[in-house]
Design a protein around this motif. Structure first.
Motif, short mmCIF file in Angstrom:
data_model
loop_
_atom_site.label_atom_id
_atom_site.label_comp_id
_atom_site.label_asym_id
_atom_site.label_seq_id
_atom_site.Cartn_x
_atom_site.Cartn_y
_atom_site.Cartn_z
N GLY A 68 0.86 -1.10 0.03
CA GLY A 68 -0.12 -0.06 0.10
C GLY A 68 0.85 1.34 0.10
N THR A 69 0.36 2.49 0.24
CA THR A 69 1.04 3.64 0.38
C THR A 69 2.14 3.70 1.50
N THR A 70 1.73 3.04 2.61
CA THR A 70 2.74 3.21 3.84
C THR A 70 4.08 2.42 3.09
N HIS A 98 0.01 12.75 6.46
CA HIS A 98 -0.18 11.38 7.17
C HIS A 98 1.00 10.86 7.77
N SER A 100 2.48 8.22 7.71
CA SER A 100 3.11 7.64 6.53
C SER A 100 4.00 8.33 5.54
N VAL A 148 -3.59 15.05 -1.87
CA VAL A 148 -4.83 15.33 -1.21
C VAL A 148 -4.60 15.02 0.04
N ASN A 150 -5.57 13.91 4.07
CA ASN A 150 -6.75 13.27 4.64
C ASN A 150 -7.45 13.61 5.78
N ASP A 175 2.40 11.45 -2.02
CA ASP A 175 1.61 10.57 -1.45
C ASP A 175 0.15 10.79 -2.10
N ALA A 177 -2.57 8.47 -1.72
CA ALA A 177 -3.44 7.68 -1.13
C ALA A 177 -4.94 8.19 -1.31
N GLN A 178 -5.11 9.62 -1.02
CA GLN A 178 -6.46 10.05 -0.82
C GLN A 178 -6.77 10.82 -2.22
N SER A 198 -3.04 3.28 -2.48
CA SER A 198 -3.12 2.10 -1.97
C SER A 198 -4.55 1.70 -2.87
N HIS A 200 -6.98 -0.28 -1.59
CA HIS A 200 -8.16 -0.49 -0.64
C HIS A 200 -8.82 1.02 -0.78
N LYS A 201 -8.39 2.07 -1.13
CA LYS A 201 -8.94 3.36 -1.18
C LYS A 201 -9.51 3.53 -2.34
#
Ligand code: PMP
Length: 383
Positions: A68-70, A98, A100, A148, A150, A175, A177-178, A198, A200-201
């Motif tokens: 994932g992103t992390t 974040h 991460s 973006v 979070n 990053d 992720a968002q 990631s 899952h998002k």
């Protein structure tokens, strides 16, 4: 009712079907077996790498699959970081990152002796593109920033930051992720050196994501995890590595996750990007305007933010508000959102955060608003 898609999105049937189908019909380890099922799994896995690349405007060999992103951000910090960061360098992040995209750089700065520069937010919790650019100097080796954030959903102009960083000889890590679930991401326009997201998002499974990187940088980077799949030759005396991206994917990867990610990208991209953006914009506007009309309400961020709206109701602890909402079966997030430096800057312990996905609708937002109004009355009367 689910208004926490920024934490993780719910999964559409197409993603669940892809996972089941993989395990029932295609399950074999990749890059190993000399039999038909394994050949097919490997071919499909690598085709998906190409699909992920196309999704963000790059080639397959720019995509490293990660958890994932992390993991992606940690990979850049641990492997690329030491190649370009020296004791007299600066590493630039924002206070709105974040954890991460904060801690890996803080730790890299500690290891290398570089200066860790944190750009502060304004009183809305926003770190603007201009504020970030203002902090870039000739010593800036790496800028790491969320496209973006979070907590506030603020969107920065990655392309402009990239130009400023590159003009001073530094590198830009983003990053995403968002961002990826809410806006088209094209690396050719963004010009970032690395971009992390990631699955899952974006409606895919957990445990899968990607690091997108410039090829010449990925080629220079040493692997940081060792084992099967990532090698070229191993002798007692020495080992050599497979070319990038495989050299970063030690061990059996999350093959089912990759198949699920493929379905998620198909799901996301089968609808028109502009229609998706308009749908979510309308919901966030409704949410922000509705919240702002409630007495004692503080809404963070700006009206152009995407994905999330963070808020606090005077006199009510965010955790109490979230628990009250949970009693009405409304799932929102309350806490520091893995962004403690931002909470410290805003001098608050936490916020309540509602976030939307493609399946969210006006009724969801209206139910949340009326529950928050009721919570305001409930907590004020019980005082
Ligand atoms: N960055 C941002 C902006 C995020 O919202 C998140 C997830 N909350 C992450 C990084 C970390 O993503 P993951 O937990 O999937 O690695």
């Amino acid at each position: 009712m689910y208004l926490d898609s920024a934490a993780t999105a719910q999964k559409p049937q197409i993603v669940l079907d892809a996972l089941t189908d993989y395990y029932i019909n295609q399950n074999a380890n990749v890059h190993r077996g000399l039999y038909q099922l394994a050949f097919q799994a490997t071919e499909d896995y690598e085709k998906i790498r190409q699909q992920v690349g196309e999704f963000v405007g790059v080639n397959a060999d720019n995509i490293v699959f990660t958890r994932g992103t992390t993991e992606a951000l940690n990979l850049v910090a641990s492997s690329f970081g030491p190649l370009v960061v020296h004791p007299d360098s600066e590493i630039l992040v924002t206070a709105a990152e974040h954890h991460s995209n904060f801690i890996p750089w803080q730790q890299l700065a500690k290891r290398t002796g570089a200066k860790f520069v944190v750009v502060p937010p304004d009183d809305q919790g926003i770190v603007t593109t201009d504020a970030i650019i203002d902090h870039v100097t000739a010593k800036t080796a790496i800028v790491a920033v969320a496209q973006v954030t979070n907590v506030t959903g603020h969107v920065v102009d990655v392309a402009r930051i990239g130009q400023a960083v590159h003009a001073k000889g530094g590198y830009l890590v983003v990053d995403g992720a968002q961002a990826v679930a809410h806006m088209p991401v094209d690396m050719r326009q963004l010009g970032a050196d690395f971009y992390a997201f990631s699955g899952h998002k974006i409606y895919g499974p957990t445990g899968i994501g990607a690091l997108v990187g410039k090829k010449q940088l990925l080629q220079q980077m040493p692997p940081i995890a060792f084992g099967g799949e990532m090698i070229d030759m191993v002798t007692e005396a020495e080992s050599t590595w497979a070319p990038s991206p495989l050299k970063f994917e030690a061990g059996t990867p999350n093959i089912a996750g990759v198949f699920g990610l493929s379905a998620a990208i198909t799901y996301l991209t089968q609808s028109d990007a502009e229609a998706r953006e308009q749908h979510e914009r309308a919901l966030l506007d409704q949410l922000r305007t509705g919240l702002q009309a409630i007495p004692g309400m503080t809404v963070y961020g700006d009206s152009e933010g995407v994905s999330v709206v963070s808020f606090n109701l005077a006199g009510v602890h965010p955790h109490d508000l979230a628990t009250y909402l949970d009693e009405q079966s409304i799932a929102v997030r309350a806490g520091h959102h893995c962004a403690q430096p931002l909470m410290t800057q805003l001098n608050i312990p936490a916020t309540v955060r509602a976030s939307v996905g493609l399946y969210s609708n006006e009724d969801d937002v209206e139910r949340l608003l009326s529950a928050v109004r009721a919570a305001g009355r409930y907590f004020n009367e019980s005082e």
